[in-house]
Design a protein around this motif. Structure first.
Motif, PDB file in Angstrom:
ATOM      1  N   PHE A  23       0.983  -1.406  -0.163  1.00 41.19           N
ATOM      2  CA  PHE A  23      -0.007  -0.082  -0.157  1.00 41.19           C
ATOM      3  C   PHE A  23       0.837   1.312   0.126  1.00 41.19           C
ATOM      4  N   ILE A  24       1.966   1.323   0.742  1.00 38.17           N
ATOM      5  CA  ILE A  24       2.704   2.624   0.994  1.00 38.17           C
ATOM      6  C   ILE A  24       3.556   2.873  -0.413  1.00 38.17           C
ATOM      7  N   ASP A  25       4.046   1.777  -1.058  1.00 39.93           N
ATOM      8  CA  ASP A  25       4.688   1.810  -2.175  1.00 39.93           C
ATOM      9  C   ASP A  25       3.714   2.617  -3.169  1.00 39.93           C
ATOM     10  N   LYS A  26       2.467   2.031  -3.257  1.00 36.57           N
ATOM     11  CA  LYS A  26       1.553   2.472  -4.215  1.00 36.57           C
ATOM     12  C   LYS A  26       1.199   3.786  -4.047  1.00 36.57           C
ATOM     13  N   VAL A  27       0.501   4.271  -2.687  1.00 39.40           N
ATOM     14  CA  VAL A  27       0.154   5.711  -2.471  1.00 39.40           C
ATOM     15  C   VAL A  27       0.944   6.664  -2.747  1.00 39.40           C
ATOM     16  N   LEU A  28       2.361   6.362  -2.417  1.00 43.01           N
ATOM     17  CA  LEU A  28       3.430   7.451  -2.563  1.00 43.01           C
ATOM     18  C   LEU A  28       3.581   7.755  -4.134  1.00 43.01           C
ATOM     19  N   ARG A  29       3.229   6.950  -5.101  1.00 39.03           N
ATOM     20  CA  ARG A  29       3.420   7.463  -6.415  1.00 39.03           C
ATOM     21  C   ARG A  29       1.928   7.769  -7.313  1.00 39.03           C
ATOM     22  N   LEU A  30       0.833   7.668  -6.242  1.00 42.05           N
ATOM     23  CA  LEU A  30      -0.325   7.949  -6.849  1.00 42.05           C
ATOM     24  C   LEU A  30      -0.152   9.557  -7.817  1.00 42.05           C
ATOM     25  N   GLU A  31      -0.960   9.424  -8.901  1.00 45.58           N
ATOM     26  CA  GLU A  31      -1.148  10.579  -9.697  1.00 45.58           C
ATOM     27  C   GLU A  31      -2.372  10.964  -9.587  1.00 45.58           C
ATOM     28  N   ILE A  32      -2.717  12.189 -10.428  1.00 47.02           N
ATOM     29  CA  ILE A  32      -4.125  12.562 -10.232  1.00 47.02           C
ATOM     30  C   ILE A  32      -5.396  11.614 -11.079  1.00 47.02           C
ATOM     31  N   ASP A  33      -5.189  11.107 -11.975  1.00 50.37           N
ATOM     32  CA  ASP A  33      -5.633  10.322 -12.773  1.00 50.37           C
ATOM     33  C   ASP A  33      -5.519   8.713 -12.468  1.00 50.37           C
ATOM     34  N   ASP A  34      -5.151   8.357 -11.298  1.00 49.71           N
ATOM     35  CA  ASP A  34      -5.244   7.152 -10.791  1.00 49.71           C
ATOM     36  C   ASP A  34      -6.097   6.622  -9.856  1.00 49.71           C
ATOM     37  N   ASN A  35      -7.381   7.473  -9.779  1.00 46.25           N
ATOM     38  CA  ASN A  35      -8.359   7.343  -8.661  1.00 46.25           C
ATOM     39  C   ASN A  35      -9.170   5.722  -8.809  1.00 46.25           C
ATOM     40  N   LEU A  36      -9.535   5.638 -10.258  1.00 53.79           N
ATOM     41  CA  LEU A  36     -10.253   4.389 -10.483  1.00 53.79           C
ATOM     42  C   LEU A  36      -9.529   3.109 -10.523  1.00 53.79           C
ATOM     43  N   ASN A  60     -23.492   2.938   3.573  1.00 56.43           N
ATOM     44  CA  ASN A  60     -23.591   2.883   1.967  1.00 56.43           C
ATOM     45  C   ASN A  60     -23.378   1.346   1.678  1.00 56.43           C
ATOM     46  N   ALA A  61     -24.207   0.876   0.842  1.00 59.53           N
ATOM     47  CA  ALA A  61     -24.528  -0.556   0.236  1.00 59.53           C
ATOM     48  C   ALA A  61     -23.214  -0.637  -0.645  1.00 59.53           C
ATOM     49  N   ASN A  62     -22.964   0.445  -1.492  1.00 60.04           N
ATOM     50  CA  ASN A  62     -22.099   0.311  -2.679  1.00 60.04           C
ATOM     51  C   ASN A  62     -20.560   0.837  -2.102  1.00 60.04           C
ATOM     52  N   ILE A  63     -19.981  -0.344  -1.631  1.00 62.73           N
ATOM     53  CA  ILE A  63     -18.660  -0.008  -1.029  1.00 62.73           C
ATOM     54  C   ILE A  63     -17.498   0.357  -2.021  1.00 62.73           C
ATOM     55  N   ALA A  64     -17.578  -0.150  -3.274  1.00 54.33           N
ATOM     56  CA  ALA A  64     -16.506   0.238  -4.240  1.00 54.33           C
ATOM     57  C   ALA A  64     -16.899   1.559  -4.598  1.00 54.33           C
ATOM     58  N   LEU A  65     -17.962   2.019  -4.905  1.00 52.47           N
ATOM     59  CA  LEU A  65     -18.212   3.664  -5.085  1.00 52.47           C
ATOM     60  C   LEU A  65     -17.691   4.445  -3.948  1.00 52.47           C
ATOM     61  N   THR A 121     -10.865   9.527  -5.141  1.00 52.10           N
ATOM     62  CA  THR A 121     -10.973  10.799  -6.249  1.00 52.10           C
ATOM     63  C   THR A 121     -10.983  12.324  -5.521  1.00 52.10           C
ATOM     64  N   LYS A 122     -11.680  12.187  -4.472  1.00 50.47           N
ATOM     65  CA  LYS A 122     -11.677  13.541  -3.610  1.00 50.47           C
ATOM     66  C   LYS A 122     -10.212  13.870  -3.045  1.00 50.47           C
ATOM     67  N   ILE A 123      -9.581  12.724  -2.397  1.00 53.16           N
ATOM     68  CA  ILE A 123      -8.319  12.796  -1.878  1.00 53.16           C
ATOM     69  C   ILE A 123      -7.028  13.514  -3.143  1.00 53.16           C
ATOM     70  N   LEU A 124      -7.354  12.799  -4.029  1.00 53.55           N
ATOM     71  CA  LEU A 124      -6.307  13.306  -5.288  1.00 53.55           C
ATOM     72  C   LEU A 124      -6.659  14.558  -5.829  1.00 53.55           C
TER      73      LEU A 124
END
Length: 344
Positions: free
Chosen positions: A217-230, A319-324, A331-334
């Motif tokens: 997780f930490i490896d991934k989140v450190l490299r997140l870009e604006i369009d990586d949300n989905l 919220n029943a739709n946990i994926a959403l 999305t909001k974080i980025l």
């Protein structure tokens, strides 16, 4: 078992021991604190201490009352919790509570009712409980167990004494994991640091290979870009095998751990940003990466992100739709993270 088995709640234990000895117990209490720190265990030990035939402010564990309470077989002690496959406590359960309290105690001078997850009562149930709290029988003691006061009506809060429970210390969690769950010392210590003071969370983490997934997780989140949300949201679900779980309740538990990983990460960035050496860093082995990352984010941005994550935790129960839910959170974080870059 007695109060000696309760960790890191000495202040509350002392308050109740004095109240028992001086016969100054209130009719209603709210026990508030994060999940997995022993609030339900404490409430049962408190009931045992109150009912104990040899009580001097604590349970003797040898009299017939103590032994029967330990076996959940005492006529004046009742536990209410959400029914199976239900997320809320319903009005029918609170009406049953009223019926219980309309009958005088059979064996003691008290009737004690413990309501677990009392912050998950629906509107009708809350109103029903309020009527009970407005005019409780002289022999009634009602204990509400909650993780947050925000979900409890102000009119209910005002009629209860509020007891705030502290997270367990790292040392306490480690000792419990070793002595009660037979984990080895190294694994127990690592889980204790990750659990944020919660035995429940530590045990869930032990079953999900959390240590290894935390590093991923930490490896991934450190490299997140604006369009990586989905894409990142889908990766998270695949890595944690969320879709392979049988029930929505299991999925919610795993998603909660994912969200908490986000919370700890951005909290660490905020600690680095504020340069507060007194606060612990949970991803301590990545301190240098965190310090570097924190430079690119403002304090306001980090506070806003933490607010988004906490809101997602609250919405998770409804919220029943946990994926959403996860997609929207990322999305909001980025958007905040990349919309509030500092010029350095």
């Amino acid at each position: 078992m007695s109060f000696k088995t309760i960790s890191c709640q000495n202040r509350i234990i002392e308050l109740f021991q004095n109240a028992i000895i001086k016969n100054r117990l209130a009719h209603a209490y709210i026990f508030v604190g994060q999940e997995g720190i022993g609030k339900t265990l404490f409430s049962k030990e408190l009931a045992k201490a109150i009912f104990c035939q040899n009580s001097r402010g604590d349970a003797c564990d040898t009299c017939s009352y103590c032994q029967r309470i330990s076996k959940d077989n005492f006529s004046d002690l009742f536990l209410i919790l959400p029914e199976k496959n239900s997320r809320v406590i319903k009005i029918e359960q609170l009406k049953h509570l009223q019926d219980i309290l309309n009958v005088k105690p059979l064996e003691s001078k008290y009737k004690i009712v413990i309501i677990q997850s009392a912050d998950k009562m629906n509107e009708e149930a809350s109103n029903c409980l309020l009527k009970t709290l407005e005019e409780p029988p002289s022999y009634a003691i009602i204990m509400l167990i909650v993780t947050s006061l925000e979900s409890v009506k102000e009119t209910i809060r005002s009629r209860c004494q509020i007891m705030r429970f502290s997270p367990l210390s790292v040392i306490a969690v480690k000792e419990i994991l070793i002595n009660s769950f037979q984990l080895d010392s190294r694994q127990a210590e690592r889980l204790a640091y990750l659990s944020n003071g919660s035995i429940e969370r530590a045990m869930l983490l032990s079953h999900t290979n959390a240590i290894e997934k935390r590093n991923w997780f930490i490896d991934k989140v450190l490299r997140l870009e604006i369009d990586d949300n989905l894409a990142f949201s889908k990766e998270l679900f695949n890595e944690w095998h969320i879709q392979d779980l049988d029930t929505l309740e299991e999925k919610r538990s795993y998603i909660k751990e994912l969200i908490l990983l986000f919370l700890l990460y951005y909290r660490d960035l905020l600690v680095c940003k504020l340069d507060n050496s007194e606060l612990p860093i949970y991803y301590i082995e990545r301190r240098d990466d965190l310090l570097c990352k924190s430079i690119s984010l403002s304090e306001d941005a980090l506070f806003s992100i933490v607010k988004v994550i906490k809101a997602s935790l609250e919405y998770l129960d409804y919220n029943a739709n946990i994926a959403l839910l996860v997609e929207n959170m990322i999305t909001k974080i980025l958007q905040i993270q990349f919309g509030n870059r500092m010029n350095v």
